[in-house]
Design a protein around this motif. Structure first.
Motif, short mmCIF file in Angstrom:
data_model
loop_
_atom_site.label_atom_id
_atom_site.label_comp_id
_atom_site.label_asym_id
_atom_site.label_seq_id
_atom_site.Cartn_x
_atom_site.Cartn_y
_atom_site.Cartn_z
N GLU A 22 1.99 0.78 -11.71
CA GLU A 22 1.70 -0.39 -10.87
C GLU A 22 2.91 -1.32 -10.81
OE1 GLU A 22 -1.24 -4.25 -10.96
OE2 GLU A 22 -1.99 -2.37 -11.79
N THR A 23 3.55 -1.54 -11.96
CA THR A 23 4.73 -2.42 -11.99
C THR A 23 5.88 -1.82 -11.19
OG1 THR A 23 4.07 -3.29 -14.15
CG2 THR A 23 6.39 -3.56 -13.52
N LEU A 24 6.10 -0.51 -11.33
CA LEU A 24 7.16 0.15 -10.57
C LEU A 24 6.91 0.01 -9.07
CD1 LEU A 24 9.65 1.96 -10.33
CD2 LEU A 24 8.13 3.93 -10.66
N ILE A 25 5.70 0.25 -8.64
CA ILE A 25 5.36 0.15 -7.21
C ILE A 25 5.50 -1.29 -6.73
CG2 ILE A 25 3.43 0.36 -5.58
CD1 ILE A 25 2.66 2.93 -7.20
N ASP A 26 5.07 -2.26 -7.55
CA ASP A 26 5.22 -3.68 -7.18
C ASP A 26 6.70 -4.06 -7.06
OD1 ASP A 26 2.48 -3.99 -7.17
OD2 ASP A 26 2.40 -5.05 -9.09
N LEU A 27 7.53 -3.58 -7.97
CA LEU A 27 8.96 -3.88 -7.91
C LEU A 27 9.59 -3.30 -6.64
CD1 LEU A 27 10.01 -3.35 -11.62
CD2 LEU A 27 10.09 -5.49 -10.34
N ILE A 28 9.23 -2.07 -6.32
CA ILE A 28 9.78 -1.44 -5.12
C ILE A 28 9.30 -2.17 -3.87
CG2 ILE A 28 9.77 0.66 -3.73
CD1 ILE A 28 9.87 2.20 -6.43
N ALA A 29 8.05 -2.62 -3.88
CA ALA A 29 7.52 -3.36 -2.73
C ALA A 29 8.26 -4.67 -2.51
CB ALA A 29 6.03 -3.62 -2.92
N VAL A 31 11.45 -5.06 -2.83
CA VAL A 31 12.79 -4.76 -2.30
C VAL A 31 12.74 -4.84 -0.77
CG1 VAL A 31 14.51 -2.90 -2.09
CG2 VAL A 31 13.37 -3.30 -4.28
N GLU A 32 13.83 -5.27 -0.18
CA GLU A 32 13.92 -5.31 1.28
C GLU A 32 13.54 -3.94 1.84
OE1 GLU A 32 14.67 -7.86 3.35
OE2 GLU A 32 14.74 -9.19 1.62
N PRO A 33 12.68 -3.89 2.86
CA PRO A 33 12.20 -2.61 3.40
C PRO A 33 13.30 -1.61 3.73
CG PRO A 33 10.96 -4.41 4.35
CD PRO A 33 12.07 -5.03 3.54
N GLU A 34 14.43 -2.08 4.22
CA GLU A 34 15.50 -1.15 4.60
C GLU A 34 16.11 -0.43 3.39
OE1 GLU A 34 19.36 -3.59 5.53
OE2 GLU A 34 17.57 -4.79 6.01
N TYR A 35 15.91 -0.96 2.18
CA TYR A 35 16.48 -0.35 0.97
C TYR A 35 15.45 0.38 0.10
CZ TYR A 35 20.34 -3.40 2.20
OH TYR A 35 21.34 -4.04 2.87
N GLN A 36 14.18 0.29 0.45
CA GLN A 36 13.14 0.86 -0.41
C GLN A 36 13.29 2.37 -0.62
OE1 GLN A 36 9.24 -0.40 0.84
NE2 GLN A 36 9.66 -2.53 0.36
N GLU A 37 13.60 3.11 0.41
CA GLU A 37 13.77 4.56 0.27
C GLU A 37 14.87 4.88 -0.74
OE1 GLU A 37 13.62 8.71 0.62
OE2 GLU A 37 12.14 7.22 1.20
N ARG A 38 15.98 4.19 -0.61
CA ARG A 38 17.11 4.41 -1.53
C ARG A 38 16.72 4.09 -2.97
NH1 ARG A 38 22.89 1.73 -0.39
NH2 ARG A 38 23.82 3.76 -0.23
#
Length: 86
Positions: A22-29, A31-38
């Motif tokens: 949950e924390t990992l997913i929240d941290l990624i969320a 991040v600016e959308p353009e960088y999330q995949e990276r």
């Protein structure tokens, strides 16, 4: 270890997965959308807790719910932070 101790340790380690995921997913969320995949493709685990067998695979599987990703444990997880500060 006794069978009970082994089961207890396994259950304790498995109980860490939901809050870590949950924390990992929240941290990624966050991040600016353009960088999330990276970011999703470049998650690295270090520290003593990263030695929990299968944690990297379990977190990689958890990333599937937000488009997938890759979690890698660093080569020397216990001392990686100290080595980076030298």
């Amino acid at each position: 270890l006794s069978s009970f101790a082994s089961r207890s340790r396994s259950a304790a380690c498995e109980s860490l997965l939901p809050p870590l995921s949950e924390t990992l997913i929240d941290l990624i969320a966050a991040v600016e959308p353009e960088y999330q995949e990276r970011v999703r493709q470049n998650v690295f685990l270090s520290g003593r807790s990263s030695l929990i067998r299968g944690l990297d695979q379990a977190l990689t599987a958890a990333l599937a719910e937000i488009g997938g990703g890759r979690v890698t444990r660093v080569a020397d997880p216990v001392f990686a932070g100290a080595n980076g500060s030298l």
